[in-house]
Design a protein around this motif. Structure first.
Motif, PDB file in Angstrom:
ATOM      1  N   THR A  45       6.807   6.579  -3.831  1.00 35.43           N
ATOM      2  CA  THR A  45       8.080   6.293  -4.497  1.00 35.43           C
ATOM      3  C   THR A  45       8.776   5.107  -3.838  1.00 35.43           C
ATOM      4  O   THR A  45       9.290   4.215  -4.518  1.00 35.43           O
ATOM      5  N   LYS A  46       8.778   5.079  -2.519  1.00 33.98           N
ATOM      6  CA  LYS A  46       9.401   3.967  -1.796  1.00 33.98           C
ATOM      7  C   LYS A  46       8.702   2.649  -2.122  1.00 33.98           C
ATOM      8  O   LYS A  46       9.354   1.612  -2.283  1.00 33.98           O
ATOM      9  N   MET A  47       7.379   2.686  -2.240  1.00 32.92           N
ATOM     10  CA  MET A  47       6.637   1.469  -2.543  1.00 32.92           C
ATOM     11  C   MET A  47       6.878   1.003  -3.978  1.00 32.92           C
ATOM     12  O   MET A  47       6.948  -0.199  -4.237  1.00 32.92           O
ATOM     13  N   ALA A  50      10.094  -0.620  -3.905  1.00 35.40           N
ATOM     14  CA  ALA A  50       9.903  -1.917  -3.253  1.00 35.40           C
ATOM     15  C   ALA A  50       9.308  -2.933  -4.222  1.00 35.40           C
ATOM     16  O   ALA A  50       9.673  -4.112  -4.200  1.00 35.40           O
ATOM     17  N   CYS A  51       8.409  -2.487  -5.089  1.00 31.45           N
ATOM     18  CA  CYS A  51       7.837  -3.374  -6.118  1.00 31.45           C
ATOM     19  C   CYS A  51       8.920  -3.869  -7.068  1.00 31.45           C
ATOM     20  O   CYS A  51       8.946  -5.048  -7.425  1.00 31.45           O
ATOM     21  N   TYR A  87      10.773 -10.171  -0.366  1.00 35.17           N
ATOM     22  CA  TYR A  87       9.490  -9.501  -0.228  1.00 35.17           C
ATOM     23  C   TYR A  87       9.255  -9.069   1.220  1.00 35.17           C
ATOM     24  O   TYR A  87       8.912  -7.913   1.486  1.00 35.17           O
ATOM     25  N   PHE A  88       9.404  -9.984   2.177  1.00 36.21           N
ATOM     26  CA  PHE A  88       9.089  -9.652   3.568  1.00 36.21           C
ATOM     27  C   PHE A  88      10.066  -8.638   4.150  1.00 36.21           C
ATOM     28  O   PHE A  88       9.673  -7.798   4.962  1.00 36.21           O
ATOM     29  N   LEU A  89      11.308  -8.673   3.703  1.00 38.23           N
ATOM     30  CA  LEU A  89      12.272  -7.664   4.133  1.00 38.23           C
ATOM     31  C   LEU A  89      11.847  -6.282   3.636  1.00 38.23           C
ATOM     32  O   LEU A  89      11.775  -5.320   4.410  1.00 38.23           O
ATOM     33  N   VAL A  90      11.515  -6.200   2.368  1.00 38.80           N
ATOM     34  CA  VAL A  90      11.085  -4.927   1.771  1.00 38.80           C
ATOM     35  C   VAL A  90       9.734  -4.499   2.337  1.00 38.80           C
ATOM     36  O   VAL A  90       9.534  -3.328   2.671  1.00 38.80           O
ATOM     37  N   ALA A  91       8.809  -5.449   2.456  1.00 38.35           N
ATOM     38  CA  ALA A  91       7.465  -5.136   2.949  1.00 38.35           C
ATOM     39  C   ALA A  91       7.500  -4.558   4.353  1.00 38.35           C
ATOM     40  O   ALA A  91       6.731  -3.650   4.681  1.00 38.35           O
ATOM     41  N   SER A  92       8.400  -5.067   5.176  1.00 38.81           N
ATOM     42  CA  SER A  92       8.492  -4.552   6.542  1.00 38.81           C
ATOM     43  C   SER A  92       9.040  -3.122   6.565  1.00 38.81           C
ATOM     44  O   SER A  92       8.749  -2.364   7.480  1.00 38.81           O
ATOM     45  N   VAL A  94       8.457  -0.780   4.081  1.00 40.68           N
ATOM     46  CA  VAL A  94       7.540   0.201   3.479  1.00 40.68           C
ATOM     47  C   VAL A  94       6.120   0.131   4.040  1.00 40.68           C
ATOM     48  O   VAL A  94       5.238   0.835   3.555  1.00 40.68           O
ATOM     49  N   GLY A  95       5.894  -0.715   5.023  1.00 44.32           N
ATOM     50  CA  GLY A  95       4.592  -0.735   5.683  1.00 44.32           C
ATOM     51  C   GLY A  95       3.553  -1.637   5.058  1.00 44.32           C
ATOM     52  O   GLY A  95       2.360  -1.479   5.311  1.00 44.32           O
TER      53      GLY A  95
END
Length: 144
Positions: A45-47, A50-51, A87-92, A94-95
């Motif tokens: 759900t978090k990913m 994030a998308c 993207y990089f803020l969110v990516a960091s 959610v892994g």
């Protein structure tokens, strides 16, 4: 009203693209992990959220290209800067950046994301340039 409609269209296209990339990458990880791809603590759900955020980060700033007083190069830098920053803020969070796998994996992931992002941007740029050329040729045609 047209600007809002264009922003919503771009945002939707970017969200769909983000979701497609997420699904493809998920399938790759599932295959590489030989079917052992476990997500705990609502990570799926978090990913997905994030998308959506990533899609908005790349889709909403596209309105800059419709502003005649901003050169396309500057609009591109702002657009991609906002998109990649989000993207990089969110990516960091959610892994998506494999910190536990070491520096090489992190750098490879970051480089890969930048390359894919630039390829997608270049494809949209080419599409829009071709569309503009077609429209200009149609306007140059004599009317009977």
């Amino acid at each position: 009203m047209k600007l809002l409609k264009d922003i919503l269209k771009s945002a939707l296209i970017s969200i769909v693209a983000s979701m497609c990339i997420f699904v493809i990458v998920g399938m790759v990880f599932d295959q590489v992990g030989k079917g052992i791809f476990v997500l705990k603590d609502y990570m799926f759900t978090k990913m997905v959220i994030a998308c959506v955020i990533t899609g908005l980060g790349f889709g909403v700033p596209t309105f800059l290209y419709s502003m005649e007083n901003i050169p396309i190069a500057f609009a591109s830098i702002i657009h991609l800067g906002i998109g990649f920053a989000i993207y990089f803020l969110v990516a960091s969070q959610v892994g998506w950046i494999p910190k536990q796998a070491g520096t090489v994996a992190c750098v490879a992931t970051i480089a890969g994301v930048i390359v894919v992002g630039l390829i997608i941007w270049a494809c949209f740029l080419k599409y829009n340039k071709n569309l503009a050329e077609k429209m200009n040729k149609a306007l140059e045609q004599p009317r009977i």
